[in-house]
Design an enzyme around this catalytic site. Structure first.
Site, PDB file in Angstrom:
ATOM      1  N   GLU A  24       0.739  -0.952   0.157  1.00  0.00           N
ATOM      2  CA  GLU A  24       0.108   0.291   0.247  1.00  0.00           C
ATOM      3  C   GLU A  24       0.910   1.160  -0.016  1.00  0.00           C
ATOM      4  O   GLU A  24       1.987   1.138   1.103  1.00  0.00           O
ATOM      5  CB  GLU A  24      -0.639   0.009   1.073  1.00  0.00           C
ATOM      6  CG  GLU A  24      -2.299  -1.099   1.098  1.00  0.00           C
ATOM      7  CD  GLU A  24      -2.470  -1.437   2.472  1.00  0.00           C
ATOM      8  OE1 GLU A  24      -2.714  -0.319   3.452  1.00  0.00           O
ATOM      9  OE2 GLU A  24      -2.924  -2.860   3.077  1.00  0.00           O
ATOM     10  N   PHE A  32      -1.215  -5.108  10.607  1.00  0.00           N
ATOM     11  CA  PHE A  32      -1.934  -5.502   9.504  1.00  0.00           C
ATOM     12  C   PHE A  32      -1.727  -6.920   9.667  1.00  0.00           C
ATOM     13  O   PHE A  32      -2.637  -7.384   8.421  1.00  0.00           O
ATOM     14  CB  PHE A  32      -1.813  -5.131   8.264  1.00  0.00           C
ATOM     15  CG  PHE A  32      -1.390  -3.249   8.720  1.00  0.00           C
ATOM     16  CD1 PHE A  32      -2.727  -2.655   9.934  1.00  0.00           C
ATOM     17  CD2 PHE A  32      -1.648  -1.962   8.331  1.00  0.00           C
ATOM     18  CE1 PHE A  32      -2.574  -1.122  10.354  1.00  0.00           C
ATOM     19  CE2 PHE A  32      -1.694  -0.893   8.506  1.00  0.00           C
ATOM     20  CZ  PHE A  32      -2.416  -0.357   9.223  1.00  0.00           C
ATOM     21  N   HIS A  92      -1.699  -0.248  16.670  1.00  0.00           N
ATOM     22  CA  HIS A  92      -1.000   0.040  16.116  1.00  0.00           C
ATOM     23  C   HIS A  92       0.760  -0.209  16.646  1.00  0.00           C
ATOM     24  O   HIS A  92       1.399   0.461  15.853  1.00  0.00           O
ATOM     25  CB  HIS A  92      -0.798   1.369  15.303  1.00  0.00           C
ATOM     26  CG  HIS A  92      -1.906   1.882  14.254  1.00  0.00           C
ATOM     27  ND1 HIS A  92      -2.808   1.914  13.952  1.00  0.00           N
ATOM     28  CD2 HIS A  92      -1.740   1.869  12.929  1.00  0.00           C
ATOM     29  CE1 HIS A  92      -3.773   2.346  13.566  1.00  0.00           C
ATOM     30  NE2 HIS A  92      -3.369   2.345  12.138  1.00  0.00           N
ATOM     31  N   GLU A 111      -4.736  -7.027   3.176  1.00  0.00           N
ATOM     32  CA  GLU A 111      -3.890  -7.994   3.232  1.00  0.00           C
ATOM     33  C   GLU A 111      -3.636  -9.409   2.729  1.00  0.00           C
ATOM     34  O   GLU A 111      -2.677  -9.753   2.794  1.00  0.00           O
ATOM     35  CB  GLU A 111      -3.741  -7.124   5.066  1.00  0.00           C
ATOM     36  CG  GLU A 111      -2.680  -6.083   4.698  1.00  0.00           C
ATOM     37  CD  GLU A 111      -3.904  -4.704   5.003  1.00  0.00           C
ATOM     38  OE1 GLU A 111      -5.459  -5.387   4.879  1.00  0.00           O
ATOM     39  OE2 GLU A 111      -3.934  -3.713   5.417  1.00  0.00           O
TER      40      GLU A 111
END
Ligand SMILES: Cc1ncc(C[n+]2csc(CCOP(=O)(O)OP(=O)(O)O)c2C)c(N)n1
Lengths: 327, 335
Positions: B29, B93, B136, B67
Site C-alpha cells: 500500500e 496488519f 498500531h 492484506e
C-alpha cells in the site's frame, strides 16, 4: 455458441472424465476398507465441470484447487500413479506423502496445489497470474473454488486486484449447490456470477454444468480473453456432487432423493457418451475406453500399494530450501 | 562506508536488489509515493532515486488495502517466478493475513513435498512506543516464530538492516522482517557495496565476561546503554543481538551463557511465549549447569498497549529496568 471440437478432443474429454470417476470410485472404496487414511472428498458428478475447465487451458497454464480436487490434476493431465500413492501416503506420492487428499499438487502439469482451507488458494492462483503478466509469459491461471468458498472475503480481494491489474486469471466457482450440508441459497445473497459486475469484470454462469462442452466453451472464452491481455473473468458452473460431502460422512437429511435422482439422470459421462455416439463412436469403443481407464486405475493402485512409505526422516525435509539447524 | 539511517539502509538494500534482479518487485500500500520512506529519494516524484521512475509501475506496485489478498498473491507469484518484497507497513496488519501466512506461505513448500519454493520477503514495522494506541503498536514476531516454514529477522542497526534484507531477498524461503520504528532514524556506518549478512548468525554487539544480555530489535540500544552503565561499576556485560529469530543462532547464545553463567533477555513483545521465553527455555535446557543465577526476562506485560503516553511508557523494558536486572543477576546491590 458451441465450439465444434474434433472427435478426438471429445474422446480425450471422455477419457479424463472417466479417469476421475474411476479413480475416485476406487479411492472411496479404499477409504471404506481403511486403505486410505484420513478424509477424502470426491467430485463424482462434477467431472464435466473439472475436465471442461482444465481442457480449455493450455498444458502449462496454472490452476489451484480446493479440498475436492483429485479431479483437477487429473483433468490437467497428471498421471494417476503418484496421485494415488499420495492418497495412500507413500514416498512416491506426488507430494512425497506430505500432502494427502486435500493437498495434491503436481507442478509438472501446472497444478499449484490444493487447499484444505476453503477459499485460501484463490490468491495463490491470482499471484501466479501476476507473475505471468510481469514476466511476459502467455500463461493463464485458474482458481477453482466452491459455492461455499465464494463467501470468503479473500475471493473479492483477489478479484479486485486481478480486475484492476488486468491479470490473466479465471475465477471458477464450482457451484454444486451445497457447502457440506448448507444449501447455497441459504447463505449466499444474490447470484455468485453477478458479483463479478461489481469489479467490472465479466461474470458468466454455465447453467448446464453437466455438459462438458458448455463448460469448455465458457472457460475457453475466458482463457482467450485473459491471454489477449483483457483481464480476468468469473465463471460459475452449476453442477452436483453425487456422493456425500466426504467419504464415510453420513448425513442424508439435507438433499432429497428426487433431487439426487434428477441429477443422476444427467450424468456427465453419459451425456458426452451420447454425443460421441452421434459422431459414430460405437458402444464397443466406449467400453474399451472405460476398460483402459480401469486398467490405468488398477496400475495406479498397484503402484501405490507397492511403493514404500516415506522414511521417518522425510517428515523433517522440505520445510525450508536450505537446512535450518537446531541445537 | 557511508553514514546511513536504518530506513535509508532498507531503501538501499531494496534498490540494490531490484537493480540486480528483474524478478524482484515491491508490492504494498502506498509504495509508489514512498510514504514509508523506503522506495524513493524523497516524497517528490522528481527526487533522484525515486523507485517509480527507476523501475516503473510493474515493479513498484501500489496495492489495494487487501492484506490477505496481497500476501496470498505475493506467495503465488513467488511460487511461479517472481521474488516479491511485500511492504505491509504496520505489523498490526499482518493479522489480517494470518490465513495466508500460516496456511499458504508457511505450509505450501512442505505440503507439496518440496515442489515449490517461496522466495518472498514480507516487511513490516512495529510502531510501538509512539502513542499509536492498541491497533498500531503490535510487536507480533513471536507469533510467527511459532509457525514452522517462516524465517524471521529483526535487524537493530543500519548495517544489519541492509545486509539482512539483502540475504532475505536472496533466500528461496519466505522471510518476515520486523523493523522497530524507533530504530528507523538510527544512524550508523553501512557498507556501500552490496553485502549480505547470513540469516542465522547473531551479532555480538559488545563482548563481556560477567553476564550475557540478549536483546531483540528496539531493545538493543537500551541494552547497550545499560551495559555501558554497568561497565562503569566494573561489571562486564556481553550484549548479543540475535538479529535473526528464525533461524536462531542458539550456539552464540549458549556459548556466551556457558562462559558468563548469567542471562538477561530483553525484548519489546509480550511475555507469554515470547522470544525471551524461548531463549530462556533453551538456556535452561542446554546450559543449566553453567547458570550462577536465575534467568531474568524483561518484556512487555501481557496487556494491550494503552494510548496515553503516561500509560504507554511503562509497557516496555526500560534502560533502568535492564540495569536493575543486570545488577540483580550479578549480585550487585541495587543502585
Ligand atoms: C476456512 C474453512 N472453513 C471451513 C472448512 C470446513 N469445510 C470443509 S469443506 C466445507 C464446505 C465447502 O463448500 P464448497 O466451497 O461449496 O465446496 P464443496 O464441498 O461443495 O465442493 C467446509 C465448511 C474449511 N475446510 N475451511
Amino acid at each position: 455458441m458451441r465450439t465444434d471440437l474434433p472427435t478426438s478432443t471429445l474422446l480425450e474429454m471422455q477419457r479424463r472424465m472417466t479417469r476421475i470417476r474411476r479413480f475416485e470410485e476406487r479411492a472411496a472404496k479404499m477409504v471404506k476398507r481403511g486403505l486410505i487414511p484420513g478424509t477424502v472428498h470426491t467430485s463424482i458428478g462434477q467431472e464435466a465441470q473439472v475436465v471442461g475447465s482444465c481442457m480449455a487451458l493450455d498444458d502449462d497454464d496454472y490452476m489451484t484447487g480446493n479440498h475436492r480436487s483429485h479431479g483437477h490434476p487429473i483433468g490437467k493431465g497428471s498421471p494417476l500413479g503418484p496421485l494415488m500413492a499420495e492418497l495412500v501416503g507413500k514416498a512416491t506420492g506426488v507430494c512425497r506423502g506430505k500432502g494427502g487428499s486435500l493437498h495434491l499438487a503436481d507442478f509438472s502439469v501446472g497444478s499449484l496445489g490444493e487447499s484444505g482451507i476453503v477459499g485460501s488458494s484463490i490468491p495463490i492462483a491470482t499471484g501466479s497470474a501476476f507473475a505471468s503478466k510481469l514476466l511476459g509469459r502467455p500463461r493463464v491461471s485458474l482458481a477453482f473454488f466452491g459455492d461455499g468458498a465464494a463467501n470468503q472475503g479473500v475471493l473479492y480481494e483477489a478479484m479486485n486486484m486481478a480486475g484492476v491489474w488486468k491479470l490473466p486469471a479465471i475465477f471458477l466457482c464450482e457451484n454444486n449447490q451445497y457447502a457440506l450440508s448448507t444449501p447455497a441459497h441459504t447463505v449466499t445473497s444474490g447470484n455468485i456470477f453477478e458479483r463479478a459486475a461489481g469489479f467490472g469484470i465479466p461474470g458468466v454462469r454455465v447453467d448446464d454444468g453437466q455438459d462438458v462442452i458448455a463448460v469448455y466453451d465458457a472457460v475457453k472464452t475466458a482463457a482467450d480473453r485473459a491471454r489477449a491481455g483483457e483481464g480476468p473473468c468469473l465463471v460459475e458452473v452449476m453442477t452436483y456432487r453425487f456422493n456425500e460431502h466426504s467419504e464415510g460422512l453420513r448425513i442424508d437429511n439435507y438433499r432429497d432423493k428426487e433431487q439426487i435422482d434428477e441429477w443422476l439422470s444427467r450424468d456427465p459421462l453419459d451425456r458426452l457418451a451420447g454425443r460421441l455416439r452421434d459422431r459414430g463412436i460405437t458402444d464397443e469403443q466406449l467400453k474399451e475406453l472405460d476398460a483402459e481407464v480401469m486398467e490405468e486405475v488398477d496400475r495406479a493402485v498397484e503402484f501405490a500399494n507397492e511403493s514404500p512409505y516415506p522414511e521417518p526422516s522425510v517428515a523433517f525435509e522440505d520445510l525450508y530450501t536450505d537446512e535450518v539447524t537446531a541445537v | 562506508m557511508s553514514i546511513m539511517s536504518y530506513l535509508g539502509a532498507i531503501g538501499a538494500a531494496q534498490r540494490e536488489a531490484m537493480e540486480a534482479d528483474e524478478r524482484v518487485v515491491i508490492v504494498g500500500e502506498d509504495v509508489e509515493a514512498n510514504v514509508y520512506g523506503t522506495t524513493g529519494g524523497g516524497k517528490s516524484r522528481s527526487s533522484e532515486g525515486d523507485f517509480l521512475q527507476l523501475f516503473g509501475r510493474n515493479r513498484i506496485r501500489n496495492t489495494p488495502i487487501s492484506e490477505e489478498g496481497i500476501v496470498g498473491i505475493a506467495a503465488g507469484a513467488a511460487m511461479t517466478g517472481l521474488r516479491p518484497i511485500v511492504d505491509l507497513s504496520y505489523s498490526s496488519f499482518l493479522y489480517m493475513a494470518m490465513d495466508q501466512f500460516v496456511n499458504q506461505v508457511a505450509k505450501n513448500r512442505y505440503m507439496f513435498g518440496g515442489q515449490a519454493s517461496m522466495p518472498v520477503v514480507f516487511r513490516s514495522a512495529m510502531f510501538y512506543g509512539l502513542n499509536t494506541g492498541a491497533h498500531h503498536s503490535d510487536r507480533p514476531y513471536p507469533m510467527f516464530m511459532n509457525v514452522p516454514g517462516l524465517k524471521i529477522i529483526a535487524p537493530a542497526s543500519p548495517e544489519d538492516a541492509k545486509g539482512l534484507l539483502r540475504a532475505a531477498i536472496d533466500s528461496d524461503d519466505p522471510v518476515l522482517t520486523f523493523e522497530a520504528v524507533k530504530l528507523w532514524g538510527l544512524k550508523g556506518e553501512v557498507g556501500d557495496d552490496p553485502f549480505r549478512i547470513p540469516l542465522g548468525v547473531a551479532r555480538t554487539v559488545r563482548e563481556g565476561t560477567d553476564v550475557t544480555l540478549v536483546a531483540i530489535s528496539g531493545s538493543v540500544p537500551d541494552a547497550c546503554a545499560a551495559a555501558d552503565r554497568l561497565a562503569e561499576e566494573g561489571v562486564s556485560v556481553e550484549v548479543i543481538d540475535p538479529r535473526t529469530l528464525v533461524p536462531l543462532d542458539t550456539a552464540a547464545i549458549l556459548t556466551s551463557v556457558a562462559r558468563t553463567g548469567r542471562l538477561v533477555v530483553v525484548e519489546p513483545a509480550h511475555r507469554t511465549c515470547g522470544a525471551a521465553a524461548e531463549i530462556s527455555a533453551l538456556v535452561a535446557e542446554e546450559v543449566f549447569d553453567a547458570l550462577k543465577a536465575p534467568i531474568v526476562r524483561l518484556t512487555a506485560p501481557d496487556m494491550q498497549i494503552p494510548f496515553s503516553p503516561s500509560l504507554e511508557q511503562q509497557m516496555y523494558p526500560t534502560r533502568d529496568g535492564i540495569v536493575a536486572a543486570l545488577r540483580r543477576v550479578t549480585g550487585l546491590a541495587p543502585a
